[in-house]
Scaffold this motif. Structure first.
Motif, short mmCIF file in Angstrom:
data_model
loop_
_atom_site.label_atom_id
_atom_site.label_comp_id
_atom_site.label_asym_id
_atom_site.label_seq_id
_atom_site.Cartn_x
_atom_site.Cartn_y
_atom_site.Cartn_z
N ASP A 17 0.81 -1.22 0.00
CA ASP A 17 0.00 0.00 0.00
C ASP A 17 0.85 1.27 0.00
O ASP A 17 0.32 2.36 0.22
CB ASP A 17 -0.94 0.01 1.21
CG ASP A 17 -0.19 -0.16 2.54
OD1 ASP A 17 1.02 -0.47 2.51
OD2 ASP A 17 -0.81 0.02 3.60
N ASP B 265 2.14 4.34 -1.24
CA ASP B 265 1.86 5.27 -2.32
C ASP B 265 3.17 5.87 -2.85
O ASP B 265 4.11 6.12 -2.09
CB ASP B 265 0.95 6.41 -1.84
CG ASP B 265 -0.46 5.93 -1.54
OD1 ASP B 265 -0.87 4.93 -2.16
OD2 ASP B 265 -1.14 6.55 -0.70
N THR C 17 -3.26 -1.72 4.76
CA THR C 17 -4.50 -1.18 4.20
C THR C 17 -4.62 -1.61 2.74
O THR C 17 -3.62 -1.97 2.10
CB THR C 17 -4.50 0.37 4.27
OG1 THR C 17 -3.40 0.88 3.52
CG2 THR C 17 -4.42 0.85 5.71
N SER D 90 -5.00 -0.45 -0.80
CA SER D 90 -4.87 0.77 -1.59
C SER D 90 -5.63 0.65 -2.91
O SER D 90 -5.97 -0.45 -3.37
CB SER D 90 -3.40 1.07 -1.90
OG SER D 90 -2.87 0.11 -2.81
N ARG D 91 -5.88 1.80 -3.52
CA ARG D 91 -6.55 1.83 -4.82
C ARG D 91 -5.69 1.13 -5.87
O ARG D 91 -6.21 0.43 -6.75
CB ARG D 91 -6.81 3.29 -5.23
CG ARG D 91 -7.52 3.48 -6.57
CD ARG D 91 -7.91 4.95 -6.72
NE ARG D 91 -8.56 5.22 -7.99
CZ ARG D 91 -7.95 5.67 -9.06
NH1 ARG D 91 -6.64 5.91 -9.01
NH2 ARG D 91 -8.61 5.90 -10.18
#
Length: 601
Positions: free
Chosen positions: A539, A541, A573, A575-576
């Protein structure tokens, strides 16, 4: 080389001519001082900006002359570097023939299709027995004849300084120049690895013909004749064959009857990882070579360029293949004088890193750009400009990737290009779809990644649950985390700063059971049979975007002997990027299934 500027003003406006100071008539040299090229070009651009309206010979002309002289002096250059001529004297000078012996010859053949600094041209010419003055004199004659263009490598305009080789306005600094004597000679640091571009250095560019009219022609379309190894064509999978024929057909339409400007100027090949898109592109290259064109296969990474060149030499029979890539440090700067650059461009396939495209100018009827979303090409305006400038305006472009991104797909379609899909690997088995595991234990491990006691039990079980003879590639977002996770898992580590990374990769490839922790260094361009893929802290970014996750997952299941495998994205988490990567891989499997390209056994 120093220059002078001759300017005239008449009823049709102002005109200017930049010529070598040593080649100017004695009458001009007696009344003017030589200028470095960037100063001469600044004057020429000032004349061009003034427009085409009549300026007259009175007060306005005298004001302009004073303004030009003052501008040169502000740059630390002599204000009398400009010679003002009457229209008749200017016309006689501008129409002076350059000399038949200097219209082309050896220098013309060396410069065709290239964009070279004067120093690079001298080094190449020297390997052909041509001296520096003769080389530059011949290049200037080509400029006078209108066959070539000459710029200052770094020019000064109304917006500041700009590098005419790489297009950059950033990273340009004035310096005291021992060559031209200017205290403010602009130098570009952004493309300095390719040789120093500075204001007093000429940059020569000469367009090559789209197709060589004297080369062997083959107007037939796909499958008729050619020198591409028929065994390669016969070995293509059904997915490859469809793309191979579609790409060849696009090239045929583009170049029918000498060139069809209304036909699409290129296409995007969207292929899953491990689909064999390089062999598909060879079909288009063969069609262009048959018609007398030149082909550039460009890729951002040196390792991939070397591999593609080796595959091209095996695939093509009779067509020469040339590899151009920098080495490191001084070796990179010396490429223009090496064997790869010393020969004129011919009817050939050139495999090069995208940085080497900076030395080409409208040379190639076909440009194939592989992995355009990879570092360092992705996000580089300099490399994008270089590859685009290397392509002939009437040519055909092919860009290839497994992860083009929606913005690039939309851009391709706006240009009227087609999209060719290769949704299945050559062995016909589905892509392994990643599993996502999200748990708070990943956050605790992230706080102390070198602590074996914090490795989540799920991760331990996943690693121990692999099939016998299976290796595992573990990806981490940073070099520091790679070292720490490797200690926690008692595994090997490999990253860009590791002095023995080549040895470690070779040992991993030769082993049967091993865990290797790495960065995105190994996300592309490597194939290992029988590997599972684990992406830790997926996750993150800015490091693990959708394209990177798809590429890392694509290391799994590439071999026909082991077409299956496991992929796990583990993070605290969801993530997109993780979600979209899984959706993208599943969508390609569905596309392949709908097209009847999968062997579900």
């Amino acid at each position: 080389m120093r220059y002078t500027v001759c300017v005239t003003a008449g009823s049709h406006g102002m005109k200017s001519l930049v010529m070598p100071f040593e080649a100017a008539p004695d009458a001009i040299r007696r009344v003017s001082s030589p200028l470095p090229l960037y100063g001469a070009r600044w004057v020429q651009r000032a004349v061009e900006r003034l427009g085409f309206g009549a300026i007259g010979r009175g007060l306005r002309l005298r004001r302009f002359a004073r303004a030009v002289g003052a501008g040169l002096e502000r740059m630390g250059l002599p204000g009398d570097g400009v010679v003002w001529l009457d229209p008749e004297a200017y016309r006689e000078l501008a129409n002076a023939p350059p000399g038949e012996d200097e219209r082309g010859g050896a220098i013309g053949s060396l410069l065709t299709g290239r964009c070279l600094l004067g120093s690079e041209l001298i080094r190449i010419a020297r390997s052909h027995g041509t001296g520096p003055q003769e080389a530059l004199g011949s290049a200037e004659a080509l400029v006078r004849a209108g066959a070539a263009l000459r710029f200052a490598a770094v020019e000064v305009d109304e917006l500041g300084a700009v590098c005419r080789r790489c297009g950059s306005r950033d990273g340009i600094y004035p310096e005291q120049c021992a060559h031209c004597g200017s205290p403010f000679c602009p130098r570009c640091s952004r493309c300095a690895a390719m040789g120093t571009a500075k204001g007093c250095e000429p940059l020569y560019a000469m367009e090559a013909p789209l197709l060589d009219p004297e080369a062997p022609q083959n107007e037939g379309c796909p499958g008729e004749g050619g020198r591409l190894d028929p065994r390669l064509v016969a070995s293509l999978s059904e997915a490859q064959r469809r793309a191979f024929e579609a790409l060849q057909a696009g090239v045929c339409v583009r170049f029918e009857a000498g060139g069809n400007p209304r036909a699409p100027g290129g296409c995007l090949v969207w292929a899953v990882t491990g689909a064999g898109k390089t062999e598909v592109a060879f079909g288009a290259a063969d069609q262009v070579l048959q018609r007398g064109g030149r082909v550039l296969f460009a890729t951002p990474r040196r390792e991939i360029a070397a591999e593609v060149a080796a595959r091209a030499e095996r695939a093509f029979r009779g067509w020469p293949v040339r590899l151009l890539m920098g080495r490191s440090g001084a070796g990179s700067r010396a490429q223009a004088a090496g064997s790869g650059w010393s020969r004129p461009l011919g009817q050939e396939l050139i495999v090069a890193t995208t940085h080497q495209a900076l030395r080409f100018f409208r040379a190639f009827a076909l440009v194939i750009l592989d992995e355009f979303d990879a570092f360092p090409y992705a996000g580089s305006d300099m490399l994008g400009m270089a590859v685009e400038r290397a392509a002939h305006p009437g040519g055909f472009g092919v860009i290839m990737s497994a992860t083009p991104g929606q913005a690039q797909v939309d851009r391709v379609r706006r240009r009227g290009w087609t999209v060719i899909y290769i949704p299945a690997r050559y062995h016909g088995r589905p892509l392994p779809v990643p599993q996502i595991w999200v748990h708070g234990a990943m956050r605790r491990w992230e706080e102390a990644p070198d602590d074996p006691g914090r490795v989540p039990e799920f991760i331990r079980n996943w690693l121990h649950g692999r099939r016998p003879g299976t290796r595992v590639l573990v990806f981490c977002p940073t070099v520091e985390r790679v070292e720490k996770v490797a200690r926690a898992l008692r595994a090997s580590a490999c990253h860009s700063r590791h002095p023995g990374r080549d040895r470690i990769v070779a040992e991993f490839a030769a082993s049967r059971e091993r865990v290797l922790v790495t960065t995105t260094l190994l996300e592309r361009g490597v194939t290992f049979a029988g590997v599972d893929v684990l992406v830790l802290f997926a996750d993150q970014d800015g490091v693990f975007d959708e394209a990177a996750l798809v590429q890392m997952a694509g290391r799994c299941g590439r071999s026909p002997d082991r077409p299956e495998g496991r992929v796990l994205f583990a993070a605290a988490t969801r993530s997109r990027a993780m979600r979209r990567a899984v959706e993208s891989i599943a969508a390609m499997n569905e596309r392949a299934r709908a097209a009847g390209l999968l062997r579900l056994v």
